[in-house]
Design an enzyme around this catalytic site. Structure first.
Site, PDB file in Angstrom:
ATOM      1  N   TYR A   1      -0.883  75.394  -9.945  1.00 44.39           N
ATOM      2  CA  TYR A   1      -2.046  74.517 -10.117  1.00 44.39           C
ATOM      3  C   TYR A   1      -3.319  75.208  -9.622  1.00 44.39           C
ATOM      4  O   TYR A   1      -4.335  75.254 -10.336  1.00 44.39           O
ATOM      5  CB  TYR A   1      -1.821  73.215  -9.363  1.00 44.39           C
ATOM      6  CG  TYR A   1      -2.988  72.258  -9.407  1.00 44.39           C
ATOM      7  CD1 TYR A   1      -3.186  71.431 -10.505  1.00 44.39           C
ATOM      8  CD2 TYR A   1      -3.886  72.165  -8.350  1.00 44.39           C
ATOM      9  CE1 TYR A   1      -4.248  70.545 -10.553  1.00 44.39           C
ATOM     10  CE2 TYR A   1      -4.956  71.281  -8.380  1.00 44.39           C
ATOM     11  CZ  TYR A   1      -5.133  70.472  -9.493  1.00 44.39           C
ATOM     12  OH  TYR A   1      -6.186  69.606  -9.524  1.00 44.39           O
TER      13      TYR A   1
ATOM     14  N   SER B   1     -11.424  72.042  -9.278  1.00 46.31           N
ATOM     15  CA  SER B   1     -10.830  71.462  -8.070  1.00 46.31           C
ATOM     16  C   SER B   1     -11.267  72.258  -6.865  1.00 46.31           C
ATOM     17  O   SER B   1     -11.575  73.444  -6.970  1.00 46.31           O
ATOM     18  CB  SER B   1      -9.301  71.486  -8.187  1.00 46.31           C
ATOM     19  OG  SER B   1      -8.695  71.167  -6.954  1.00 46.31           O
TER      20      SER B   1
END
Length: 678
Positions: free
Chosen positions: A568, A555
Site C-alpha cells: 500500500y 496518503s
C-alpha cells in the site's frame, strides 16, 4: 389556502407543461381570474393569477404565480405611452400587484389581463409554431381552423400585443384562440377545463392537418453520404470531437455541454435542405433566446476523418464569430446591451448528432431540446408551405431587449465551480463520495466512476439529478473502461475540467506475508489506475485549452514508513511522484496537478470497512471501533480525519484561490509529524 381559480390554474398548467407537444420547458404562460376579499375594504376584488417570469408550467406551484388586481391592470391601458415606450409598462405591473404579489410578472402579463376571458393559455407547441412560421400562415390558419382561430401578425411580446389580442377576441366572438405569427398560440375560455380543451384542440388540429396534408419529405431528398453512423461509431466520434468543440464555444466564456443523437436531429442533418433551413435560424422567442440566432453546422460528411472535421470546425467557428459580430453591429443601437459573446450555442454534426451549450447542464440540455422543437417546427412549415421565421432585426430586438438584460441581471451569482466538470473515481462511497458531493455543492457537474455501477448511480441520484451528477462503471485497471468513463463524462457534460484519482484499496500485510498478487493488485488499482485515468483525461484537458485540475488522493503513507504496509505505502509513494511528474509535464497546458495526503479515514471509508480497519487495529493493538480515536490521539491536533475534510482540500485546490499552485501535496492528517513534507 389556494383560491379555487388558482388551484385549477396550477393543475391545468402542470398537465399542459408535462407534455412537450404542448409547450417547451419554461415556455408559455397561463392565467386565471377570480375573486377574493380585499383585506383593506372587506369587499370582493377581481384578481388574476398568472405564471410569473422564468417559471415552468410543468412544475408550476403557487409560489410561481404573480397575483394582480384586474381593475388596476386594465387601467394601465389609459396611460399606455405607445410602442416606442411600451417597455415602461413592465415596471408598471408592480403597481397592480395584490398584496405581496407573488412571483415577478412576465412580459406576457398584459396578454392575460387585457383579454376579456376568465382563463387564458399562451403556449409554444411545435404544430402551432409550424403554422405561425409558414410563409402563408394567415391563409393556413383560416383554412385549418375556420372562424375558431384568428391570425395575429408578428408583434414582439408586450403591452401592445395584449391590446391586439383583446381587440381580436372582441371582434371575433366565435373564436377560441389565435395563432401568433412567428411565435405560438393563445387560447381562452370561461372555465379552466374549457380553456385547456381549447388549447389542446388548436394543437391537435394543427398536428393532424400537417400529418394529413404535409409533403412526405419536407426536408428534401437524402443527402448522399450524410446518413447517421452506427450508434457506437457516432458516439465515439462525438467523444473525439467534443473537447475541441468545447474549446471553440468557450472562446468568450467557459460553457457546459450536452449531446444528443436523437433521430430527429440525425434525420434533419441527413437531408438536402438542412443547410438552408439551419441558416434561417429559429423563430419563436423562447427558442432563439436559448439557441442563438442560428446554429453552427459542420458541412462535412461523417465519413471525413476526425482530423478533417476538427480543422473544418475551427474554420467554421471563426466565420460564425465574424457573422455574429456583423449581426450585432447591423442592429445594435446606442442603448443596446453589450454583445454577450459571439460563440454558437448549438453545433450540428451530420451523422453524429447535436452539441448544445450553456452556463450549466440544464441550460445546455434545454437549448438542445429547443432546437429539436425548432426542427419539428421547420418540418411542419416546410410540409405545408415554406418556413419563414421572423427577421433577424426582430430576433435582435428580443435577444438584446433591455427587459431580457434585466432578467439576466437578476440571476444569482454563479457558484465557485460553475461551468466545471469533474470526474471522481471510487466515488460511490467514502472519501470519493464526499468529494463528489462537495464539488457538486460548489457548482460543478460530477461524474461518479466506480467499480459498482448500481452504487455509482445511487450516489449520483443522492447528489442531484442528471443535470448535476451521473454514475458510470469503471475498473481503473482496465484501459478500455477508463476511456469509456472519460468519454461518458465528455458526452454527459461536454468536457472535463477536474479529475480526482481516488479509487483505491489496501491490504495490511508484512513484507513476508505480501504475495506477488497482493503487490500487483495494489499497484494496478492505484499506480496503474491513476496513470490510466490521468492519461485519458489529459487528452481532453489539452484539447479543450481551458486548463484544469488533476488531483491525487495519496496518503501520509507515501512519506511515512509504518509497519506491515509495504504494498500500500509503496504504491502511494508512486502516486505521490506521479503528481510531481504530471505537474511538470502538463503545466504548459494550464493544467494543475496536486495531491492530498490524508491520515487514516475510518468513518465512511470503504477501505476500512472492507477489512483494512480490523487489520490496522490489530497492528496497533486497539479495538477496531476505537481505531479512529487512536489515529486522532497520535496527531498534533488530536482530531479524527473525516471524508469531508479531504473533500474540503479538493475544493480548495480547484478554487481560484489556488490558481497558481501545482505540484503540491496537502497533508490532511491533523498533524502527523513523521509525515511532514521536506
Amino acid at each position: 389556502m389556494t383560491n379555487p381559480a388558482a388551484a385549477a390554474l396550477i393543475a391545468r398548467s402542470n398537465r399542459l407543461g408535462a407534455d412537450p407537444r404542448n409547450t417547451n420547458y419554461a415556455g408559455g404562460n397561463t392565467s386565471a381570474k377570480g375573486t377574493e376579499t380585499d383585506p383593506v375594504t372587506g369587499e370582493d376584488v377581481e384578481l388574476m393569477w398568472v405564471k410569473g417570469s422564468g417559471g415552468d408550467l410543468g412544475t408550476l406551484t403557487e409560489a410561481g404565480l404573480a397575483v394582480l388586481r384586474v381593475d388596476r391592470l386594465r387601467a394601465l391601458a389609459g396611460v399606455y405611452p405607445g410602442l416606442e415606450r411600451e417597455d415602461e409598462m413592465v415596471p408598471a405591473f408592480d403597481y397592480t400587484l395584490h398584496g405581496k404579489g407573488g412571483a415577478a410578472p412576465s412580459i406576457d402579463t398584459a396578454m392575460h389581463g387585457l383579454v376579456d376571458a376568465a382563463h387564458v393559455d399562451h403556449l409554444h407547441p411545435d404544430s402551432g409554431i409550424a403554422i405561425a412560421t409558414a410563409a402563408d400562415g394567415e391563409e393556413l390558419t383560416a383554412k385549418i381552423f375556420g372562424e375558431k382561430v384568428v391570425w395575429v401578425p408578428w408583434r414582439r411580446p408586450g403591452f401592445q400585443l395584449g391590446l391586439d389580442i383583446a381587440a381580436i377576441k372582441e371582434a371575433n366572438p366565435s373564436a377560441i384562440g389565435c395563432i401568433l405569427g412567428g411565435h405560438g398560440i393563445t387560447a381562452w375560455g370561461d372555465t379552466s377545463d374549457e380553456t385547456e380543451a381549447n388549447s389542446l384542440w388548436i394543437i391537435d388540429t394543427a398536428a393532424r392537418y400537417i400529418e394529413a396534408n404535409g409533403r412526405p419529405t419536407p426536408f428534401g431528398p437524402a443527402l448522399d453520404g450524410f446518413g447517421a453512423l452506427p450508434e457506437d461509431e457516432r458516439r465515439a466520434r462525438a467523444a473525439a470531437l467534443a473537447p475541441t468543440i468545447r474549446a471553440l464555444v468557450s472562446t468568450d466564456r467557459p460553457q457546459v455541454g450536452s449531446f444528443t443523437d436523437d433521430a430527429v436531429v440525425l434525420d434533419f442533418l441527413a437531408s438536402a435542405e438542412h443547410p438552408r433551413l439551419a441558416a434561417l435560424g429559429t423563430s419563436c422567442p423562447d427558442h432563439f433566446l436559448r439557441t442563438k440566432v442560428k446554429p453552427m453546422v459542420l458541412d462535412l460528411p461523417p465519413t471525413a476523418s476526425v482530423e478533417e472535421q476538427l480543422a473544418r470546425l475551427g474554420e467554421l467557428h471563426e466565420q460564425y464569430r465574424v457573422d455574429y459580430q456583423a449581426y450585432y453591429d447591423a442592429y445594435a443601437t446606442a442603448d443596446s446591451p453589450a454583445i454577450r459573446g459571439a460563440d454558437p450555442a448549438i453545433v450540428l454534426i451530420p451523422g453524429v448528432g447535436m452539441f448544445s451549450y450553456g452556463t450549466n447542464k440544464q441550460t445546455a440540455r434545454v437549448a438542445g431540446e429547443f432546437y429539436i422543437n425548432a426542427i419539428n417546427v421547420m418540418r411542419g412549415a416546410e410540409s405545408l408551405s415554406t418556413y419563414a421565421p421572423i427577421s433577424d432585426l426582430e430576433k435582435f430586438r428580443i435577444e438584446y431587449w433591455a427587459l431580457e438584460e434585466a432578467k439576466l441581471s437578476r440571476l444569482p451569482k454563479p457558484k465557485p465551480l460553475a461551468t466545471r466538470i469533474a470526474l471522481v473515481t471510487g466515488a460511490a462511497s467514502g472519501i470519493g463520495k464526499a468529494i463528489a458531493t462537495r464539488l457538486a455543492a460548489e457548482g460543478a457537474c460530477v461524474v461518479i466512476a466506480d467499480l459498482d455501477l448500481a452504487r455509482a448511480q445511487e450516489a449520483a441520484a443522492e447528489i442531484g439529478g442528471t443535470d448535476v451528477a451521473v454514475g458510470v462503471q469503471a475498473n481503473v485497471t482496465d484501459e478500455d473502461q477508463v476511456q469509456a468513463a472519460v468519454d461518458a463524462a465528455v458526452l454527459a457534460f461536454g468536457g472535463l475540467d477536474i479529475v480526482v484519482n481516488n479509487a483505491g484499496l489496501s491490504l495490511s500485510k508484512s513484507l513476508l506475508e505480501t504475495t506477488v498478487a497482493d503487490w500487483d493488485l495494489q499497484h494496478n488499482v492505484m499506480a496503474k489506475g491513476s496513470f490510466l485515468v490521468s492519461r485519458a483525461a489529459a487528452r481532453v484537458l489539452i484539447d479543450q485549452k481551458l486548463g484544469g485540475d488533476v488531483i491525487y488522493i495519496s496518503s501520509k503513507n507515501s512519506v511515512f514508513a509504518g509497519p506491515n504496509n509495504i504494498a500500500y505505502s509503496a504504491t502511494k509513494a508512486d502516486q505521490a511522484h506521479q503528481v510531481r511528474l504530471l505537474a511538470a509535464e502538463l503545466g504548459e497546458h494550464g493544467v494543475k496537478v496536486n495531491g492530498i495526503n490524508p491520515d487514516g479515514v475510518v468513518r465512511g471509508s470503504g477501505i476500512f470497512a472492507g477489512g483494512w480497519g480490523a487489520k490496522r487495529a490489530a497492528v496497533y493493538g486497539v479495538p477496531e471501533e476505537e481505531l479512529g480515536k487512536y489515529y486522532a490521539q497520535r496527531t498534533l491536533l488530536k482530531r479524527e480525519v473525516l471524508p469531508e475534510n479531504v473533500a474540503n482540500a479538493v475544493f480548495v485546490l480547484c478554487s481560484s484561490d489556488l490558481s497558481h499552485t501545482t505540484g503540491l501535496h496537502i497533508p490532511v492528517d491533523a498533524g502527523v509529524a513523521a509525515a511532514f513534507l521536506r
